[in-house]
Every structure is written in structure tokens, then in C-alpha cells.
Design an enzyme around this catalytic site. Structure first.
Site, PDB file in Angstrom:
ATOM      1  N   HIS A   1      -2.445   7.039  10.996  1.00 10.11           N
ATOM      2  CA  HIS A   1      -2.661   6.411  12.344  1.00 10.11           C
ATOM      3  C   HIS A   1      -2.779   7.568  13.361  1.00 10.11           C
ATOM      4  O   HIS A   1      -1.962   8.376  13.464  1.00 10.11           O
ATOM      5  CB  HIS A   1      -1.929   5.246  12.893  1.00 10.11           C
TER       6      HIS A   1
ATOM      7  N   GLY B   1       0.736  -1.152  -0.035  1.00 12.83           N
ATOM      8  CA  GLY B   1       0.120   0.004  -0.024  1.00 12.83           C
ATOM      9  C   GLY B   1       0.811   1.174  -0.241  1.00 12.83           C
ATOM     10  O   GLY B   1       2.145   1.352  -0.357  1.00 12.83           O
TER      11      GLY B   1
ATOM     12  N   CYS C   1      -3.757   6.630   0.995  1.00 10.82           N
ATOM     13  CA  CYS C   1      -3.767   5.412   0.132  1.00 10.82           C
ATOM     14  C   CYS C   1      -3.820   5.751  -1.147  1.00 10.82           C
ATOM     15  O   CYS C   1      -4.282   4.833  -2.061  1.00 10.82           O
ATOM     16  CB  CYS C   1      -4.935   4.399   0.573  1.00 10.82           C
TER      17      CYS C   1
ATOM     18  N   SER D   1      -7.052  -0.612   9.878  1.00 10.12           N
ATOM     19  CA  SER D   1      -7.581   0.643  10.768  1.00 10.12           C
ATOM     20  C   SER D   1      -9.140   0.981  10.347  1.00 10.12           C
ATOM     21  O   SER D   1      -9.510   0.867   9.344  1.00 10.12           O
ATOM     22  CB  SER D   1      -6.718   1.924  10.612  1.00 10.12           C
TER      23      SER D   1
END
Length: 222
Positions: free
Chosen positions: A83, A78, A178, A162
Site C-alpha cells: 500500500h 492472502g 499476492c 486496493s
């Protein structure tokens, strides 16, 4: 907090914010121990301090980072992922050697687990062809609510998923999440689901057996 989820799998929920390097080190050590037959598989639910991770396809042009958050190479597939507090991160150290040796099936089943858990909270979520992650909403309200990034070494999985519970969504502005620029990012809180972290954990635990059985089914059919 830790308790047995399955004869072969430890289910762990960490309180507070877990530093990313410590989590990565522990995950890699655990994966090696699982491969050596010296440790149980692991599902680890946690939160990180604000940070970005870069996957093997990360494009530096997609990292802006105006707030100066730390950036870590994750080693997973990815691109860039955020986060931070209010986001439920799930790390999976599972042995695919005995669960079908099918990475595509593993990712598909992982997506299904996230969708099922969100459904238990009343959030209709889905896959979208050609896009990574889990999506909800339609039209102008269509947005990403969950991300997936995995690595498999010697048929043991690492990293995972996540789900945005109540993070500061402005933090996602430091990257192209992403690699998908044309859609927004949302959270359970933004969808009116307050105090959802504990309820999400319960939903993930309740729907976990269906996820793990979907991997076992492919193994039995092989």
C-alpha cells in the site's frame, strides 16, 4: 470527508495519508460496534504511506523489501500486499448477518464492484481463474491493477480492496505481490488515465448500489 451513502452505511473519504495501525484499530473498533448494533456500516476510502501488509498465507520468502518499508500483520486472508500513496484503498465494514452470510458471494461481488468502477473509467478489467485480484491487458501487457484481501469476524467484514491509481510501481518490487510472480503490476496512470483518483471515487460511489444490492439479493433469496 464523510456523507451518508445509504441509510445504514457511512461513506468516508480521508484526505492525506492514514497510518496503517490507526486505520486497523479504527476498523476493528468499528466492526465490533457494528456487531453490537451501536454503529452504522462503513465504506472508507483512503491512502496509506508506503508499507507492506502480510496476510494469513504470507510466505517470508516473498518479502524482499530493499527500501525498508514497514511491514504490518493485517489479519486478513492472502499474502503480501503493498500500500502507498497513489493507491486507492477501500475498507469495508459490512454486516453479512443481514446480507446473506455468504463470504464467497461477498468476495465475488466485491470483485464485480471493482470491475464495474474501472469500466466507468474506460479500463476493461476482469477476474482470472486461479489468480487473486483484478486484472487488465493481454499478452505481455497483462497485469494486476487491483488487489483484494478480506476478513470476516462474527459476520462483519474488515479490510477490502486496493486499486492502483498512480502509485510508484517500483515499490511493488519489494514483494511478490499476492504470491504471483509471473505477472506485472499496472496502474491507471500507466494506462494513460491521469488525475484519476477523484474520478475513481465517483465511479466507486456510482456503482456501489449495484454491489450492495447483489448482497441483499442473496439475503432475500435465502
Amino acid at each position: 470527508m464523510s456523507h451518508p451513502m445509504h441509510d445504514e452505511i457511512e461513506w468516508r473519504v480521508s484526505e492525506g495519508l492514514v497510518p496503517y495501525p490507526a486505520a486497523l484499530s479504527e476498523m476493528e473498533d468499528r466492526a465490533a460496534a457494528v456487531r453490537a448494533g451501536k454503529a452504522r456500516e462503513l465504506v472508507w476510502l483512503l491512502e496509506h504511506p508506503p508499507l507492506f501488509t502480510s496476510g494469513t498465507s504470507a510466505d517470508p520468502a516473498e518479502l524482499f523489501n530493499p527500501m525498508g518499508f514497514p511491514v504490518f500483520e493485517a489479519g486478513r486472508g492472502g499474502r503480501y500486499t503493498y500500500h502507498g500513496p497513489g493507491q486507492r484503498v477501500g475498507y469495508l465494514v459490512l454486516d453479512l448477518e443481514k446480507r446473506g452470510r455468504d463470504i464467497r458471494r461477498f468476495v465475488h461481488s466485491l470483485e464485480g464492484w471493482m470491475i464495474d468502477a474501472l469500466g466507468e473509467l474506460g479500463v476493461p478489467a476482469r477476474r482470472e481463474h486461479g489468480r487473486i485480484g483484478i486484472w487488465t491487458g493481454a499478452g505481455a501487457a497483462e497485469a494486476k491493477i487491483g488487489a483484494i484481501g478480506v476478513r470476516v469476524r462474527r459476520w462483519v467484514t474488515m479490510h477490502g480492496f486496493s486499486i492502483n491509481v498512480s502509485p510508484d510501481l517500483s515499490h511493488f518490487g519489494g514483494i511478490v505481490p499476492c504470491g504471483i510472480a509471473e505477472y506485472g503490476v499496472t496502474s491507471l496512470a500507466a494506462l494513460g488515465k491521469s488525475d484519476a483518483m477523484d474520478r475513481l471515487d465517483v465511479a466507486l460511489e456510482r456503482t456501489f448500489r449495484s454491489f450492495i444490492n447483489s448482497l441483499s439479493d442473496i439475503s432475500q433469496a435465502a
